[in-house]
Scaffold this motif. Structure first.
Motif, PDB file in Angstrom:
ATOM      1  N   PRO A   1      -0.074   0.914   6.569  1.00 49.41           N
ATOM      2  CA  PRO A   1      -0.853   2.144   6.411  1.00 49.41           C
ATOM      3  C   PRO A   1      -2.283   2.030   6.949  1.00 49.41           C
ATOM      4  CG  PRO A   1       0.335   1.643   4.395  1.00 49.41           C
ATOM      5  CD  PRO A   1       0.460   0.441   5.278  1.00 49.41           C
TER       6      PRO A   1
ATOM      7  N   GLU B   1      -2.140   2.209  10.628  1.00 50.33           N
ATOM      8  CA  GLU B   1      -1.814   3.588  11.003  1.00 50.33           C
ATOM      9  C   GLU B   1      -3.065   4.482  10.970  1.00 50.33           C
ATOM     10  OE1 GLU B   1       0.849   5.989   8.404  1.00 50.33           O
ATOM     11  OE2 GLU B   1       2.401   5.437   9.850  1.00 50.33           O
ATOM     12  N   ALA B   2      -3.894   4.263   9.955  1.00 47.14           N
ATOM     13  CA  ALA B   2      -5.128   5.050   9.830  1.00 47.14           C
ATOM     14  C   ALA B   2      -6.081   4.749  10.985  1.00 47.14           C
ATOM     15  CB  ALA B   2      -5.800   4.741   8.492  1.00 47.14           C
TER      16      ALA B   2
ATOM     17  N   VAL C   1       0.843  -1.209   0.000  1.00 46.92           N
ATOM     18  CA  VAL C   1       0.000   0.000   0.000  1.00 46.92           C
ATOM     19  C   VAL C   1       0.877   1.257   0.000  1.00 46.92           C
ATOM     20  CG1 VAL C   1      -1.728   1.289   1.338  1.00 46.92           C
ATOM     21  CG2 VAL C   1      -1.872  -1.198   1.163  1.00 46.92           C
ATOM     22  N   ASN C   2       0.471   2.258  -0.807  1.00 45.44           N
ATOM     23  CA  ASN C   2       1.207   3.521  -0.902  1.00 45.44           C
ATOM     24  C   ASN C   2       1.471   4.113   0.479  1.00 45.44           C
ATOM     25  OD1 ASN C   2       0.899   3.240  -3.636  1.00 45.44           O
ATOM     26  ND2 ASN C   2      -0.718   4.775  -3.823  1.00 45.44           N
TER      27      ASN C   2
ATOM     28  N   LYS D   1      -4.990 -10.607   8.325  1.00 44.30           N
ATOM     29  CA  LYS D   1      -6.116 -11.359   7.775  1.00 44.30           C
ATOM     30  C   LYS D   1      -6.244 -12.675   8.537  1.00 44.30           C
ATOM     31  CE  LYS D   1      -5.605  -9.788   2.983  1.00 44.30           C
ATOM     32  NZ  LYS D   1      -4.240  -9.564   2.532  1.00 44.30           N
TER      33      LYS D   1
ATOM     34  N   ARG E   1      -1.224   6.170   1.890  1.00 40.32           N
ATOM     35  CA  ARG E   1      -2.463   5.411   2.105  1.00 40.32           C
ATOM     36  C   ARG E   1      -3.504   5.732   1.049  1.00 40.32           C
ATOM     37  NH1 ARG E   1      -1.851   6.948   7.995  1.00 40.32           N
ATOM     38  NH2 ARG E   1      -3.385   8.583   7.630  1.00 40.32           N
TER      39      ARG E   1
ATOM     40  N   ARG F   1       3.725   0.694  -3.966  1.00 34.67           N
ATOM     41  CA  ARG F   1       4.956   0.966  -3.215  1.00 34.67           C
ATOM     42  C   ARG F   1       5.823  -0.282  -3.240  1.00 34.67           C
ATOM     43  NH1 ARG F   1       5.729   1.023   3.009  1.00 34.67           N
ATOM     44  NH2 ARG F   1       7.527   2.393   3.222  1.00 34.67           N
TER      45      ARG F   1
ATOM     46  N   LEU G   1       7.510  -3.702   8.640  1.00 36.17           N
ATOM     47  CA  LEU G   1       6.865  -2.960   7.547  1.00 36.17           C
ATOM     48  C   LEU G   1       5.796  -2.009   8.058  1.00 36.17           C
ATOM     49  CD1 LEU G   1       6.288  -5.416   4.585  1.00 36.17           C
ATOM     50  CD2 LEU G   1       7.876  -3.518   4.743  1.00 36.17           C
ATOM     51  N   LEU G   2       5.758  -0.856   7.446  1.00 35.54           N
ATOM     52  CA  LEU G   2       4.707   0.100   7.720  1.00 35.54           C
ATOM     53  C   LEU G   2       3.358  -0.508   7.338  1.00 35.54           C
ATOM     54  CD1 LEU G   2       4.035   3.268   8.102  1.00 35.54           C
ATOM     55  CD2 LEU G   2       3.897   3.215   5.611  1.00 35.54           C
TER      56      LEU G   2
END
Lengths: 225, 86
Positions: free
Chosen positions: B19, B22-23, A102-103, B42, A106, A141, B16-17
């Motif tokens: 996202p 994070e949101a 994922v970019n 998952k 986001r 990404r 790893l990030l």
């Protein structure tokens, strides 16, 4: 002698890619993923959302029977080009290194970006060539573990990097957070990129650099007239 | 052969990030929850035909490694199957 543009359930840039290649004088045919393309002189895996991008983008297509056919052709040195979802499929299939996550932002990014050629693969596309191409993706990404990243660098497998209009590379010109600003990769005859050359193949679309890229690729297939 | 149910958890590698996580973290913190980290994964339930429970574990590990998880960015784990018929 023709290029096969594969059509998976959920592909949606297949006809755009076929049209762009046909306009360049390339003999091209759309091939449903269950049908044979063993005689193809080049294969394009187009953009879209194959199998709904369920599990991960490109993951299910990467394990479909059609990819065995792609693998066999690639082993013979037949040029393979994956565009956007096609690039994701090639990475998931292990035909190109790393993966597309994922970019960083986001966000789904839909914009025009510059990319710089890092590997000269045909006349008309020497190292340092800058193309202006559209991207449209949420999972673009490029990621890899450290050893793979080193090998990719050492083997010259980075084909395209995101850059500014003048060709300079920095975080500011990286739209998705890709490691090493990777926009496209090449491994032997297999190439993949996140940008959409077929969406920049006619002046009416806003640019023709995509036609230049596809011309260079098609020259590797020997199918261009 | 008997049928065996297994649960596979697929997670992004810790380095790893994430996202999506994070949101969600941002929203939870905005709501005042004392959250410091969120990771999204998952949970995939599969039923396999196998000679026995160990063979079922091996079969599920094999398909998880090849298809369900991408080793570049994900890890997987066969979860305890309490409450799931073996």
């Amino acid at each position: 002698m023709s290029v096969a543009v594969l059509v998976f359930p959920g592909s949606n840039c297949d006809r755009d890619a076929a049209r762009a290649l046909a306009r360049l004088g390339v003999k091209v045919r759309l091939v449903w993923h269950r049908d044979s393309f063993r005689d193809a002189d080049g294969v394009v895996l187009p953009g879209g959302f194959s199998y709904g991008d369920y599990l991960r983008s490109g993951a299910l297509a990467a394990h479909s029977p059609a990819i065995d056919g792609v693998r066999a052709l690639a082993a013979r040195g037949v040029p393979v080009l994956g565009i956007c979802n096609g690039f994701q499929i090639l990475c998931e299939a292990g035909l190109l290194p790393g993966a597309l996550g994922v970019n960083r932002s986001r966000q789904f990014r839909c914009s025009w970006e510059h990319v710089r050629v890092e590997q000269a693969l045909a006349e008309g596309a020497p190292v340092g060539t800058v193309w202006h191409l559209p991207i449209a993706h949420r999972e673009g990404r490029w990621l890899s573990d450290a050893p793979t990243r080193e090998r990719v660098r050492g083997d010259g497998e980075v084909w395209l990097r995101y850059c500014a209009a003048d060709g300079s590379v920095s975080d500011a010109s990286n739209p998705n957070g890709s490691l090493d600003h990777v926009a496209g990769l090449v491994r032997a005859s297999v190439m993949g990129l996140m940008p959409h050359p077929e969406r920049a193949a006619e002046a009416v679309l806003g640019g023709t650099d995509g036609a230049r890229l596809l011309t260079a690729w098609a020259s590797r297939t020997g199918v261009a007239s | 052969m008997a049928q065996f149910k297994r649960v596979v958890a697929v997670d992004l590698k810790p380095a790893l990030l994430d996202p999506e996580g994070e949101a969600i973290l941002g929203v939870l913190q905005h709501l005042g929850f004392p959250v410091t980290d969120v990771r999204v994964g998952k949970r995939i339930q599969v039923t396999v035909s196998a000679e026995g429970p160990e063979a079922a574990d091996r079969a599920v590990a094999a398909l998880a490694e090849r298809v369900l998880a991408n080793p570049v960015m994900e890890t997987f784990q066969l979860q305890p199957t309490e409450g799931v018929p073996r």
